[in-house]
Design a protein around this motif. Structure first.
Motif, PDB file in Angstrom:
ATOM      1  N   ARG A  21       0.923  -1.177  -0.015  1.00  0.00           N
ATOM      2  CA  ARG A  21      -0.161  -0.002   0.002  1.00  0.00           C
ATOM      3  C   ARG A  21       0.925   1.267  -0.018  1.00  0.00           C
ATOM      4  O   ARG A  21       0.567   2.204  -0.693  1.00  0.00           O
ATOM      5  CB  ARG A  21      -0.954  -0.003   1.202  1.00  0.00           C
ATOM      6  N   GLY A  22       1.906   1.190   0.793  1.00  0.00           N
ATOM      7  CA  GLY A  22       2.981   2.406   0.836  1.00  0.00           C
ATOM      8  C   GLY A  22       3.439   2.644  -0.587  1.00  0.00           C
ATOM      9  O   GLY A  22       3.499   3.671  -0.995  1.00  0.00           O
ATOM     10  N   LYS A  23       3.837   1.650  -0.999  1.00  0.00           N
ATOM     11  CA  LYS A  23       4.620   1.920  -2.610  1.00  0.00           C
ATOM     12  C   LYS A  23       3.714   2.183  -3.388  1.00  0.00           C
ATOM     13  O   LYS A  23       3.862   3.068  -4.285  1.00  0.00           O
ATOM     14  CB  LYS A  23       5.226   0.282  -2.867  1.00  0.00           C
ATOM     15  N   LEU A  24       2.346   1.785  -3.304  1.00  0.00           N
ATOM     16  CA  LEU A  24       1.420   1.988  -4.423  1.00  0.00           C
ATOM     17  C   LEU A  24       0.980   3.846  -4.141  1.00  0.00           C
ATOM     18  O   LEU A  24       1.082   4.305  -5.062  1.00  0.00           O
ATOM     19  CB  LEU A  24      -0.041   1.223  -4.179  1.00  0.00           C
ATOM     20  N   ASN A  25       0.809   4.014  -2.907  1.00  0.00           N
ATOM     21  CA  ASN A  25       0.513   5.344  -2.569  1.00  0.00           C
ATOM     22  C   ASN A  25       1.462   6.348  -3.053  1.00  0.00           C
ATOM     23  O   ASN A  25       1.344   7.440  -3.434  1.00  0.00           O
ATOM     24  CB  ASN A  25      -0.092   5.536  -1.086  1.00  0.00           C
ATOM     25  N   ALA A  26       2.634   5.940  -2.781  1.00  0.00           N
ATOM     26  CA  ALA A  26       3.797   6.775  -3.199  1.00  0.00           C
ATOM     27  C   ALA A  26       3.841   7.051  -4.593  1.00  0.00           C
ATOM     28  O   ALA A  26       4.157   8.073  -5.219  1.00  0.00           O
ATOM     29  CB  ALA A  26       5.301   6.164  -2.747  1.00  0.00           C
ATOM     30  N   MET A  49      -7.780   2.143  -2.797  1.00  0.00           N
ATOM     31  CA  MET A  49      -8.921   2.104  -1.783  1.00  0.00           C
ATOM     32  C   MET A  49      -9.299   0.634  -1.283  1.00  0.00           C
ATOM     33  O   MET A  49      -9.635   0.538  -0.226  1.00  0.00           O
ATOM     34  CB  MET A  49     -10.203   2.664  -2.631  1.00  0.00           C
ATOM     35  N   LEU A  50      -9.287  -0.246  -2.355  1.00  0.00           N
ATOM     36  CA  LEU A  50      -9.688  -1.485  -1.883  1.00  0.00           C
ATOM     37  C   LEU A  50      -8.430  -2.033  -0.857  1.00  0.00           C
ATOM     38  O   LEU A  50      -8.924  -2.819   0.202  1.00  0.00           O
ATOM     39  CB  LEU A  50     -10.003  -2.551  -3.131  1.00  0.00           C
ATOM     40  N   MET A  51      -7.243  -1.731  -1.157  1.00  0.00           N
ATOM     41  CA  MET A  51      -6.231  -2.146  -0.326  1.00  0.00           C
ATOM     42  C   MET A  51      -6.402  -1.441   1.219  1.00  0.00           C
ATOM     43  O   MET A  51      -5.930  -2.281   2.331  1.00  0.00           O
ATOM     44  CB  MET A  51      -4.927  -1.975  -0.949  1.00  0.00           C
ATOM     45  N   GLU A  56      -7.876  -2.602   6.609  1.00  0.00           N
ATOM     46  CA  GLU A  56      -8.613  -1.920   7.845  1.00  0.00           C
ATOM     47  C   GLU A  56      -9.236  -3.507   8.619  1.00  0.00           C
ATOM     48  O   GLU A  56      -9.224  -3.589   9.392  1.00  0.00           O
ATOM     49  CB  GLU A  56      -9.607  -1.009   7.472  1.00  0.00           C
ATOM     50  N   VAL A  57      -9.685  -4.447   7.625  1.00  0.00           N
ATOM     51  CA  VAL A  57     -10.159  -5.441   7.904  1.00  0.00           C
ATOM     52  C   VAL A  57      -9.264  -6.426   8.834  1.00  0.00           C
ATOM     53  O   VAL A  57      -9.462  -6.933   9.744  1.00  0.00           O
ATOM     54  CB  VAL A  57     -11.041  -6.333   6.697  1.00  0.00           C
ATOM     55  N   LEU A  58      -8.126  -6.521   7.955  1.00  0.00           N
ATOM     56  CA  LEU A  58      -7.214  -7.512   8.817  1.00  0.00           C
ATOM     57  C   LEU A  58      -6.607  -6.590  10.062  1.00  0.00           C
ATOM     58  O   LEU A  58      -6.502  -7.609  11.042  1.00  0.00           O
ATOM     59  CB  LEU A  58      -5.685  -7.322   7.784  1.00  0.00           C
ATOM     60  N   GLY A  59      -6.794  -5.584  10.240  1.00  0.00           N
ATOM     61  CA  GLY A  59      -6.289  -4.618  11.518  1.00  0.00           C
ATOM     62  C   GLY A  59      -7.589  -5.127  12.479  1.00  0.00           C
ATOM     63  O   GLY A  59      -6.968  -5.433  13.597  1.00  0.00           O
TER      64      GLY A  59
END
Length: 67
Positions: A21-26, A49-51, A56-59
């Motif tokens: 997610r971090g890499k995609l958002n960057a 958005m789906l990631m 969130e669900v995993l958290g």
């Protein structure tokens, strides 16, 4: 608390997902992203958005391990 193997897999999955997610958002902030077609930008934004939702669900699942 010591996690069971199946619980540790969820923790590991979230960690891996959050790195991606971090890499995609960057990438979403780069000129390369902005040079893509509208369709590709739309799909990457949707993927992000789906990631976020998946993370969130995993958290929530991880929090339930400690409840």
């Amino acid at each position: 608390m010591h996690l069971q193997p199946h619980q540790q897999r969820v923790v590991d999955e979230k960690q891996s997902l959050d790195e991606k997610r971090g890499k995609l958002n960057a990438f979403l902030e780069t000129a390369t992203f902005h040079s893509l077609s509208y369709k590709q930008r739309y799909l990457l934004n949707r993927q992000s958005m789906l990631m976020d939702l998946y993370s969130e669900v995993l958290g929530e699942r991880i929090q339930a391990f400690y409840a």
